[in-house]
Design a protein around this motif. Structure first.
Motif, short mmCIF file in Angstrom:
data_model
loop_
_atom_site.label_atom_id
_atom_site.label_comp_id
_atom_site.label_asym_id
_atom_site.label_seq_id
_atom_site.Cartn_x
_atom_site.Cartn_y
_atom_site.Cartn_z
N GLU A 147 38.77 57.91 25.72
CA GLU A 147 37.48 57.09 25.43
C GLU A 147 38.26 56.41 23.88
OE1 GLU A 147 35.26 55.97 27.13
OE2 GLU A 147 35.82 57.57 28.87
N GLU A 148 39.31 56.95 23.48
CA GLU A 148 39.67 56.45 22.21
C GLU A 148 39.25 56.84 21.00
OE1 GLU A 148 40.26 52.11 22.42
OE2 GLU A 148 42.09 52.37 23.54
N GLU A 149 38.45 58.44 21.19
CA GLU A 149 37.86 58.85 20.07
C GLU A 149 38.63 59.05 18.80
OE1 GLU A 149 37.72 59.92 23.09
OE2 GLU A 149 35.23 60.42 23.86
N HIS A 150 40.12 59.30 19.25
CA HIS A 150 41.01 59.65 18.24
C HIS A 150 41.21 58.66 17.19
CE1 HIS A 150 43.38 56.91 20.62
NE2 HIS A 150 44.14 56.63 19.92
N LEU A 151 40.70 57.23 17.50
CA LEU A 151 40.85 56.25 16.32
C LEU A 151 39.97 56.72 15.43
CD1 LEU A 151 41.46 53.03 18.64
CD2 LEU A 151 42.99 54.43 17.21
N GLN A 152 38.74 57.61 15.61
CA GLN A 152 38.05 57.76 14.58
C GLN A 152 38.68 58.60 13.52
OE1 GLN A 152 34.42 59.62 16.34
NE2 GLN A 152 34.23 57.92 17.66
N GLY A 153 39.29 59.45 14.08
CA GLY A 153 40.34 60.35 13.02
C GLY A 153 41.28 59.58 12.31
N VAL A 177 50.67 57.24 9.67
CA VAL A 177 49.58 57.91 10.58
C VAL A 177 50.00 57.10 12.10
CG1 VAL A 177 47.18 57.95 11.29
CG2 VAL A 177 47.95 57.77 8.75
N LEU A 178 50.03 57.99 12.98
CA LEU A 178 50.46 57.45 14.29
C LEU A 178 49.65 58.02 15.53
CD1 LEU A 178 54.32 58.03 14.30
CD2 LEU A 178 53.16 56.04 13.52
N GLU A 179 49.06 57.12 16.47
CA GLU A 179 48.54 57.56 17.70
C GLU A 179 49.61 57.88 18.67
OE1 GLU A 179 46.13 54.89 19.69
OE2 GLU A 179 47.36 53.00 19.30
N VAL A 180 49.73 58.87 19.54
CA VAL A 180 50.70 59.23 20.32
C VAL A 180 49.95 59.85 21.65
CG1 VAL A 180 52.26 59.58 18.56
CG2 VAL A 180 51.00 61.52 19.50
N THR A 181 50.68 59.53 22.72
CA THR A 181 50.44 60.22 23.71
C THR A 181 50.43 61.91 23.93
OG1 THR A 181 50.93 58.03 25.00
CG2 THR A 181 50.73 60.41 26.35
N GLN A 212 50.20 49.12 19.18
CA GLN A 212 49.47 48.41 20.08
C GLN A 212 48.36 47.38 19.79
OE1 GLN A 212 46.02 48.97 23.54
NE2 GLN A 212 47.02 50.72 22.96
N ALA A 213 48.22 46.19 19.96
CA ALA A 213 47.52 45.26 19.29
C ALA A 213 46.06 45.41 19.34
CB ALA A 213 47.58 43.71 20.27
N ARG A 214 45.35 46.15 20.38
CA ARG A 214 43.89 46.77 20.48
C ARG A 214 43.77 47.64 19.57
NH1 ARG A 214 41.95 48.71 26.07
NH2 ARG A 214 43.22 50.20 25.53
N SER A 215 44.68 48.71 19.46
CA SER A 215 44.51 49.79 18.49
C SER A 215 44.34 49.09 16.94
CB SER A 215 45.32 50.65 18.57
OG SER A 215 45.29 51.46 19.67
N ILE A 216 45.45 48.17 16.68
CA ILE A 216 45.47 47.63 15.30
C ILE A 216 44.11 47.10 15.13
CG2 ILE A 216 46.54 45.71 14.15
CD1 ILE A 216 49.19 46.53 15.65
#
Length: 255
Positions: free
Chosen positions: A177-183, A148-152, A220-224
């Motif tokens: 707003e980083e709502e994608h992290l919910q998914g 599962v990857l977050e990408v630009t 990315q550290a914050r996303s982790i």
């Protein structure tokens, strides 16, 4: 002072780094460079998928990258560089051409993908694709890990995934707003609840009788941190995990 800095930089380069040559360099997906490096430094090395290699960029600047694969007999290693900023690492990666020289260290411990007992769920971003490739390449017969990857840019990332032949990857495009992290968290939690669906590992259990699932958190550290916290809050156990932050906004030289 500049003279002292130059002397120190030269000493570091000679003591710790070894010469190598770029034998292949191509741009894929717009901001990715697939690069092969040849050098005596890689000959006879016992490579562990997940390890990192330090490149010396000059002026006491170095960057660590995960080899996608390594051929110790031939003395070559293949890398995927993501150029996600205007820093020295991105500028260096973008400038590489066949025949260019570079300076590298021997592989060093970072992650170890060789000792997984069951299936892994892998979280990361564009900087994690080389590690994902290394994990896939050493998966034992029948094991299919999930990524599962977050990408630009999902379109750009997909072109790279297709080029590399990476499978079982779910992409989430970043939002302001980083709502994608919910998914991302929902997808990871789903994987935790049903980690072996459609896999030959469906009957594998850990010592407590539960299903074996190992976690890998990269990028990315914050996303982790946010993803791990959200998983715990939702009741998902992430104790069987390997963690390696490759970058953080405002910080340089991370592994």
């Amino acid at each position: 002072m500049p003279r002292l800095s130059n002397l120190l930089s030269s000493a570091v380069e000679k003591l710790l780094f070894h010469p190598a040559t770029i034998t292949h360099a191509e741009t894929i997906g717009g901001r990715f460079r697939r690069v092969r490096v040849q050098g005596e430094v890689f000959k006879g090395v016992k490579w562990v998928p997940g390890q990192a290699v330090q490149f010396y960029l000059g002026n006491l600047t170095k960057r660590a990258y995960t080899p996608m694969q390594m051929e110790a007999d031939a003395g070559s290693a293949e890398f995927l560089f993501y150029m996600h900023g205007g820093g020295p690492g991105s500028a260096w990666a973008g400038s590489l051409r066949i025949g260019d020289g570079c300076k590298v260290m021997r592989p060093k411990d970072s992650l170890d993908f060789t000792n997984f007992e069951g299936r892994a769920t892998f979280f990361g971003d564009e900087t994690s694709m080389a590690a994902a490739y290394a994990l896939q390449s050493c998966a034992r017969a029948g094991a299919r890990h999930r990524y599962v990857l977050e990408v630009t840019s999902a379109a750009e990332a997909n072109s790279v995934l297709n080029s590399l032949g990476l499978r079982d990857v779910t992409l989430y495009q970043r939002t302001e707003e980083e709502e994608h992290l919910q998914g991302v968290v929902r997808q990871l939690a789903q994987s935790a609840n049903n980690p072996f669906a459609g896999s030959d590992d469906s009957d594998e259990t850990d010592k407590s009788g539960g299903r074996v699932l190992q976690w890998i958190f990269t990028g990315q550290a914050r996303s982790i941190q946010r993803v791990q916290k959200a998983l715990r809050e939702s009741g998902v156990e992430v104790r069987r995990s390997k963690v390696r932050a490759y970058w953080s906004p405002g910080k340089t030289g991370m592994d």
